[in-house]
Write an enzyme that holds these catalytic residues in place. Structure first.
Site, short mmCIF file in Angstrom:
data_model
loop_
_atom_site.label_atom_id
_atom_site.label_comp_id
_atom_site.label_asym_id
_atom_site.label_seq_id
_atom_site.Cartn_x
_atom_site.Cartn_y
_atom_site.Cartn_z
N LYS A 98 3.14 7.85 15.07
CA LYS A 98 3.01 7.69 13.79
C LYS A 98 1.86 8.55 13.26
CE LYS A 98 3.72 4.15 9.36
NZ LYS A 98 3.39 2.84 9.02
C1 E4P Z 1 4.70 1.79 5.89
O1 E4P Z 1 4.84 2.27 7.62
C2 E4P Z 1 3.63 1.43 5.76
O2 E4P Z 1 3.27 0.59 7.12
C3 E4P Z 1 3.54 0.25 5.06
O3 E4P Z 1 4.93 0.32 3.70
C4 E4P Z 1 3.24 0.31 3.27
O4 E4P Z 1 2.98 -0.35 3.05
P1 E4P Z 1 1.85 -1.24 1.65
O5 E4P Z 1 1.49 -0.46 0.32
O6 E4P Z 1 2.73 -2.59 1.20
O7 E4P Z 1 0.80 -1.21 2.35
#
Ligand code: E4P
Length: 223
Positions: free
Chosen positions: A87
């Site tokens: 990522k």
């Molecule tokens: C995406 O992969 C992120 O880990 C995540 O969806 C972020 O979500 P949040 O806005 O609830 O922190």
């Protein structure tokens, strides 16, 4: 549409896996910190533990912000398990790193995407997944699902293979809306996945079926 769970909690990942509808996992540094996972060895082992629970892609985020650091970290992460997806944040160095990983056959997830232009760049660099954060857009009075729709149109126009992974999903309606506009994946908190199961008419209907069955059995027993 694939269902990923957005957590670093092994207990929640196991619970979602037991439901029989889980296709993968996404994590991020905040989610890892929430579980108290820190230190390189512990972090790497945690990703292996997740891969041993779920047979699907597991996003592991790099912490480096420069190209060389992302490459070094990403290669180490990718070597952990065949399901690891590196990522990478949507930055200039990040897009360059995605292009590099794509050339090496390493799966990538371009994260922190908030505009169609960013999604176009991720696809051009060969990202496996692009992660538009719909909940965080909704939080600032911008339609997150509309971004998914726009990216879907752009990718379909040119046949980009990058999968749209709707992220920052907050509730079950987000999941439905993402499915309606053609997201390939939704990464969700466990609570949003579990909420899809329930409907009061299902509960009432099942109670009635079981009561009628019991009555019929009692009537047969008396006859
Ligand atoms: C995406 O992969 C992120 O880990 C995540 O969806 C972020 O979500 P949040 O806005 O609830 O922190």
């Amino acid at each position: 549409m694939k269902f990923f769970i957005d957590t670093a909690s092994l207990a929640q990942i196991k619970e979602a896996q037991d439901l029989g509808v889980l296709d993968g996992v996404t994590t991020n540094p905040s989610l890892m910190a929430k579980e108290g996972i820190s230190g390189e060895e512990r972090v790497l082992q945690h990703y292996v533990d997740i891969c041993n629970i779920v047979d699907g892609d597991v996003s592991a985020e790099v912490i480096s912000v420069d190209f060389a650091g992302m490459v070094k970290e990403g290669e180490k992460l990718a070597a952990l398990h065949k399901n690891i997806t590196v990522k990478v944040p949507m930055t200039r160095d990040g897009v360059k790193a995605i292009k590099y990983f794509s050339g090496k056959g390493i799966k990538t997830n371009c994260t922190l995407v908030f505009s169609p232009g960013q999604a176009l760049l991720a696809a051009k660099a060969g990202a496996t997944y692009v992660s538009p954060f719909i909940g965080r857009l909704d939080d600032v009075s911008t339609d997150g699902v509309q971004l998914i729709e726009s990216i879907r149109t752009i990718y379909d126009n040119y046949g980009y293979a990058t999968q749209i992974l709707a992220a920052s999903v907050r509730h079950p309606m987000h999941i439905i809306q993402c499915a309606e506009v053609g997201a390939d994946v939704a990464t969700c908190p466990l609570s949003a996945i579990v909420a899809l199961f329930d409907h009061p008419l299902t509960t009432i209907g099942l109670e009635k079926f079981l009561a009628d069955h019991k009555k019929a059995q009692q009537a047969t027993a008396k006859a």
